[in-house]
Design a protein around this motif. Structure first.
Motif, PDB file in Angstrom:
ATOM      1  N   UNK A  65       0.841  -1.201   0.000  1.00 46.40           N
ATOM      2  CA  UNK A  65       0.000   0.000   0.000  1.00 46.40           C
ATOM      3  C   UNK A  65       0.877   1.253   0.000  1.00 46.40           C
ATOM      4  N   UNK A  75       0.086   8.754 -12.295  1.00 42.88           N
ATOM      5  CA  UNK A  75      -1.308   8.425 -12.573  1.00 42.88           C
ATOM      6  C   UNK A  75      -2.242   9.625 -12.467  1.00 42.88           C
ATOM      7  N   UNK A  77      -2.522  11.172  -9.460  1.00 44.40           N
ATOM      8  CA  UNK A  77      -2.796  11.271  -8.024  1.00 44.40           C
ATOM      9  C   UNK A  77      -1.575  11.878  -7.370  1.00 44.40           C
TER      10      UNK A  77
ATOM     11  N   UNK B  60     -10.265   3.188 -12.956  1.00 43.26           N
ATOM     12  CA  UNK B  60     -10.425   2.329 -11.776  1.00 43.26           C
ATOM     13  C   UNK B  60      -9.091   2.107 -11.072  1.00 43.26           C
ATOM     14  N   UNK B  61      -8.036   1.892 -11.839  1.00 41.11           N
ATOM     15  CA  UNK B  61      -6.750   1.641 -11.183  1.00 41.11           C
ATOM     16  C   UNK B  61      -6.345   2.814 -10.304  1.00 41.11           C
ATOM     17  N   UNK B  62      -6.531   4.011 -10.817  1.00 37.60           N
ATOM     18  CA  UNK B  62      -6.203   5.197 -10.021  1.00 37.60           C
ATOM     19  C   UNK B  62      -7.084   5.237  -8.762  1.00 37.60           C
ATOM     20  N   UNK B  64      -8.409   2.677  -7.266  1.00 47.88           N
ATOM     21  CA  UNK B  64      -7.963   1.614  -6.356  1.00 47.88           C
ATOM     22  C   UNK B  64      -6.822   2.102  -5.469  1.00 47.88           C
ATOM     23  N   UNK B  65      -5.854   2.778  -6.106  1.00 46.77           N
ATOM     24  CA  UNK B  65      -4.703   3.269  -5.333  1.00 46.77           C
ATOM     25  C   UNK B  65      -5.165   4.285  -4.292  1.00 46.77           C
ATOM     26  N   UNK B  66      -6.036   5.195  -4.714  1.00 44.17           N
ATOM     27  CA  UNK B  66      -6.524   6.222  -3.781  1.00 44.17           C
ATOM     28  C   UNK B  66      -7.336   5.583  -2.656  1.00 44.17           C
ATOM     29  N   UNK B  68      -7.209   2.404  -1.562  1.00 41.55           N
ATOM     30  CA  UNK B  68      -6.325   1.608  -0.692  1.00 41.55           C
ATOM     31  C   UNK B  68      -5.616   2.509   0.311  1.00 41.55           C
ATOM     32  N   UNK B  69      -5.163   3.652  -0.171  1.00 39.49           N
ATOM     33  CA  UNK B  69      -4.465   4.575   0.723  1.00 39.49           C
ATOM     34  C   UNK B  69      -5.409   5.047   1.823  1.00 39.49           C
ATOM     35  N   UNK B 355     -15.179  -4.242 -12.045  1.00 42.31           N
ATOM     36  CA  UNK B 355     -13.989  -3.638 -11.456  1.00 42.31           C
ATOM     37  C   UNK B 355     -14.378  -2.468 -10.579  1.00 42.31           C
TER      38      UNK B 355
END
Lengths: 478, 478
Positions: A65, A75, A77, B60-62, B64-66, B68-69, B355
Motif C-alpha cells: 500500500x 497516474x 494522483x 479504476x486503477x487510479x 484503487x490506489x486512492x 487503498x491509501x 472492477x
C-alpha cells in the motif's frame, strides 16, 4: 504438560517433532493414538505462522500500500508520503500471530486428551527413542520428524556482539525502524524484507553474492527483478560481507566499507536435523544436513526405510515451502493410518511465490534448463490491464515442450504473479498442453489474467510453427 | 476514404459494420476480399476501446490506489488523503486511448489497400445493401453486423437541457470533477463509476431500482456489495428517478427530493440495431432490439439463416462483454472463410468481472437458480492472505452439482476476484469436477488463491457428504 520426574521414560503411540506442519497431522482420526508433540520454539507453531509466510505477508501488504501510493504520481494522483507507524504495524501483526500461537498451544496442550506437548529440545538416542533437555525420554513405534529449519547464521557476524544484527526471525520484532539497514542475501527472504523496509522508509543496501538478486530463478526474471530493485534500494551484486565489527562497520570482499544501523542476515536456512542427532542415530542425511526420505516420506537409514519413521517439511525437503510441507503432512498422515497402502509423490510441479514488489512466481524449468524448449514471453503492458497500470516492466514467460506442448516452466514477474500462475500450475499438473488451452475457456476482459491468456497463445503459435518446420525439414530429408 | 459522388453505389466482397470487435476480423487472411468497414462513432474503434473496458479500467486503477491509501489507517500506515488531479487522470487516459483510436483508423483507412472505411451512419435497404447518410450505397454478398450498443437514455432526463447530465460515454471526458454526483442504475457500470468518483472525492449518491445494487447477481454478492458500497457512498435502493429539472433537482418516486451537480445515467445499453433498420430489412430481432443470430452467429430472417450475413457483439449478444464479442468475432471469421465448415457455440461458461471496489467476478448459476445444488462459501479472512489484508468481507461462493461435482456457478467478491475466478472457469470449461481438484495441484502459500483452494475443498466435502447421505437413504428405501 504434566510434571515429570528427571529421567522419566514415557511411551507413546506416536511422537511428532515440530509444531508446524507436523502438528497439522493431529486430528480426530488420530484420537486413538497417544501422541507426544514436541515444539521447542520460542513461539509454538512453526516457522510459517511465527516467523515466515504469515507475518511477512502482513508486513508486505502494508508495504504494498505504501509503495503503490509512492508510485501514484504518474497516474494523476498526488499521495503524500505515508507516515509509517512501525510499532502499530508490528503490534498488529504479532497481536494476531502470538494469539494464534498461544491458542494453538493451549489447544494441543489442554484440549486434546491424547496429546502431550513437550516444550524442550530433544535428540534421538536410537531410532525410536528421544531424550529431552530435562532428561525425559520418549519412545514410540511411530515418529514424525517435522522439526523444520532455522536461519543460517552469517559467518562474518560470528562472535560479533551487537543486538542490531538480526535474522529473519528477530527482525520482525525490532523496537524501532533503523535509518539504514544492510540485508545480506539474494533470495526470496532478502527480496521480501528489502521491499518491506524500503517501503517503510529505511535506507536499504542489499548485498548479493551472485550477479543478480534471485539468481537461482530464470535469468530474465532475476535480471528484471534486480533492475527494479535498484530503483528502490541499493543492490551490491557479486559481493560478500568479509567482516562486520561491533559498531556495524561492514567490509565487503571487494574492499568497500560502509556503516549501517542494522544488519539482516538472509543467506538461507539450515534444517533442524543437527540438534536432533539424526546422523548419530543412524538416519541418512544429505550433505546439507537434511534427513533423507523416500517418495512416501519414510526416513531412510542405510538406504532402507525405517519402520514407522517419517520426515516432512524443511527438515527433509529440498523445497522450503509451506504448501509442500502441507502436502507432505497429508502424505504422512495417510501413510501413518494406512501403512499397507502407502502413497507419495507430488501432484504436479511445485510453484513458489515471492511477495516482494514486484511479485515473482514460478515453477519448473528455466529457459537455461530447457535449451530445446520453445519460450514465449508476454509483457503485461500488451494487455488492457497492463495499460491501466502503466506497466512497462512485468511479464509472463512460458517454457514449453515444442513436441508435446506441455508447460515445462512458468516464470512471472509483476502484480499478482502469485495468483496469475495458478492457471498454469493447473494445466501443467493435469497434463493439458498449451495447444488449444487459451481458447478452451473465456478470460474475462480486461482482467490481469489476459497476460497469461496471451502468453499461452504465443506459446501455442511457437509450438505449431515448430511442428510445421519439423514436418518440412522431415520431408526434405532424403 | 475516397470522395464519392452523391448516390454512388459500391460493391464489396464484405461489409463490416462496426469498428470494434467486427474490425478485429480484418487481417491478412482476408486480404483477397474488398472490404467496406463502417464506423460512425465519434471515436473510431468501438465501445471497449473508447468508452468501455479500457478507459474505465484506467480510471479504476487510479481509484484503487486512492481507496487503498484511504483504507490504510488500521494497518499502521497514515497515508494522507490523495490529491486528485482530474485533468491529469483524464488526459493520461485519453492521451493514450485517442491515439490508439486514431492509429486504428489510419491503419484501416490508409495502410490496408483492400479496406475502405466509411465514417457515417448507414441503414439496410435490403439484406445485402446499405445506404449511408451521404447517400452512398454499399452492396456485398457477405455482411458482418457488429454495430454494438449505446447507453440507454434516462427517461426522466428526456428533454432536460443541462450539460451536466451524462452517460457512461461522456462522463469520462468531463472538464472538472463535480462536488456531488447522482448515479442512476444498479449494474456493473454504475458500480464501477461510483467507486471511481467516490475515490476521487466526489459525494456520490447511487439510485438503484432494485433492493440491492448488482441485483441480478447471486443475492449474497448483491447484498455484500451494497453493504460495502454504503460505507463509501450513499445508495438509495428500491427507488427510481421520477423527474429531473434543468437545475438538476431530482425527485425520486418515493417523493424524496435533492439537488446534485451532475447526473450519470447508467441504466443499461441498447443495441444499435434500430438505426440500422434491421427489422425493416426483414432480419429477426429480439424484443429488446437485438439481432437474432444462431449458434454459428448467422443472422436470421423468418427463423432461417440469411446467406452470408453474420452478427456479433452487443448488437446481437445477450452478453455485453468484450471477451464474448471477441469469441464471436473468431467464430464469424472462421465461418466467413470456411462457409462449408461452420463452427459455433461457447467454449465454456461465460465469466464477467466488475472492477468496482470490492471487485466482483462470477459465472453460471446463482444459488437461487440452482436449488438442488450444494453451495460452499469460503471467506478470504480464513486464509493467510485474507489475514494480511485484515479482510472480513470478501468471499468465494461455489454452486456445485451434488451428483457430478461440476461447478455450476462461481461468485467472488473481494480483491482480485477477476483473476481468482479463472481457475474455476478452467475447471468448469474442461468438465473437471471439484472432487479431487484442489489436491490435484499445488497452490503457492500464502497467495490469495488459497481462498479458491479452500472453497473447492469445502465443496468437495459437501459433494462427498451428499453422495454418502444418498447412499444411506437409497439403502433404506424399500
Amino acid at each position: 504438560m504434566p510434571e515429570l520426574a528427571q529421567a522419566e521414560s514415557l511411551d507413546f503411540d506416536l511422537i511428532i517433532i515440530g509444531g508446524g506442519s507436523g502438528n497439522s497431522i493431529i486430528g480426530r482420526d488420530l484420537s486413538h493414538l497417544t501422541i507426544a508433540l514436541i515444539d521447542d520454539g520460542e513461539h509454538f507453531g512453526g516457522t510459517c505462522l511465527n516467523a515466515g509466510c504469515i507475518p511477512t505477508k502482513m508486513f508486505v501488504h502494508v508495504a504494498d500500500v505504501a509503495a503503490d501510493a509512492l508510485r501514484s504520481d504518474g497516474l494523476g494522483l498526488r499521495v503524500p508520503t505515508a507516515q509509517v507507524d512501525w510499532a502499530a504495524i508490528r503490534d498488529r501483526v504479532f497481536g494476531r500471530i502470538d494469539q494464534l500461537s498461544e491458542a494453538g498451544f493451549r489447544n494441543r496442550d489442554q484440549k486434546i486428551p491424547n496429546v502431550t506437548v513437550f516444550r524442550e529440545r530433544f535428540h534421538f538416542v536410537d531410532q525410536h527413542e528421544l531424550v529431552g533437555a530435562s532428561g525425559v525420554r520418549l519412545r514410540a513405534p511411530r515418529i514424525v520428524i517435522a522439526a523444520g529449519s532455522r536461519p543460517r547464521p552469517l559467518p562474518a557476524a560470528e562472535g560479533v556482539r551487537n543486538p542490531a544484527i538480526h535474522d529473519s526471525d528477530s527482525i520482525m520484532r525490532i523496537e524501532q525502524l533503523p535509518a539504514s539497514m544492510v540485508i545480506v542475501g539474494g533470495g526470496a527472504v532478502a527480496a521480501e524484507f528489502a521491499h518491506v523496509f524500503s517501503a517503510y522508509g529505511v535506507q536499504v543496501t542489499q548485498v548479493v553474492r551472485a550477479e543478480n538478486a534471485l539468481d537461482r530463478l530464470d535469468s530474465d526474471i532475476a535480471e528484471r527483478f534486480t533492475e527494479l530493485a535498484r530503483a528502490r534500494w541499493r543492490v551490491v551484486t557479486g559481493a560478500s560481507v568479509a567482516s562486520i565489527d561491533e559498531d556495524l562497520r561492514i567490509t565487503l570482499d571487494s574492499g568497500e566499507r560502509f556503516s549501517t544501523d542494522l544488519v539482516l542476515s538472509a543467506i538461507g536456512r539450515i534444517p533442524n536435523s543437527d540438534t536432533l542427532g539424526l546422523g548419530d542415530a543412524g538416519f541418512d542425511v544429505h550433505s546439507d544436513g537434511r534427513l533423507v526420505v523416500d517418495a512416501e516420506q519414510r526416513a531412510l537409514a542405510g538406504g532402507t526405510p525405517v519402520d514407522g519413521i517419517y520426515g516432512l517439511g524443511d527438515v527433509s525437503s529440498e523445497w522450503q515451502l509451506k504448501h509442500v510441507a502441507n502436502h507432505e503432512a497429508r502424505v504422512v498422515k495417510h501413510n501413518l493410518l494406512q501403512p499397507h497402502d502407502l502413497i507419495g509423490g507430488d501432484p504436479g510441479p511445485i510453484p513458489a511465490a515471492i511477495f516482494s514488489s514486484p511479485q515473482v512466481a514460478y515453477f519448473g524449468l528455466t529457459e537455461a534448463e530447457a535449451p530445446d524448449a520453445v519460450v514465449a514471453t508476454r509483457a503485461y503492458g500488451t494487455t488492457a490491464w497492463g495499460w491501466a497500470l502503466e506497466d512497462t516492466t512485468s511479464f509472463c514467460k512460458l517454457v514449453v515442450d515444442g513436441e508435446t506442448g506441455m508447460i515445462l516452466g512458468a516464470h512471472l514477474i509483476g502484480p499478482e504473479a502469485s495468483i496469475l500462475i495458478q492457471v498454469l500450475v493447473f494445466a501443467a499438473s493435469h497434463g493439458i498442453p498449451v495447444t488449444g488451452l487459451a481458447r478452451s475457456m473465456y478470460w474475462p476482459h480486461p482482467a490481469a489474467s489476459e497476460v497469461v491468456e496471451n502468453a499461452l497463445l504465443d506459446a501455442e503459435k511457437l509450438v505449431v510453427q515448430k511442428r510445421h518446420a519439423e514436418q518440412i525439414n522431415g520431408g526434405e530429408k532424403p
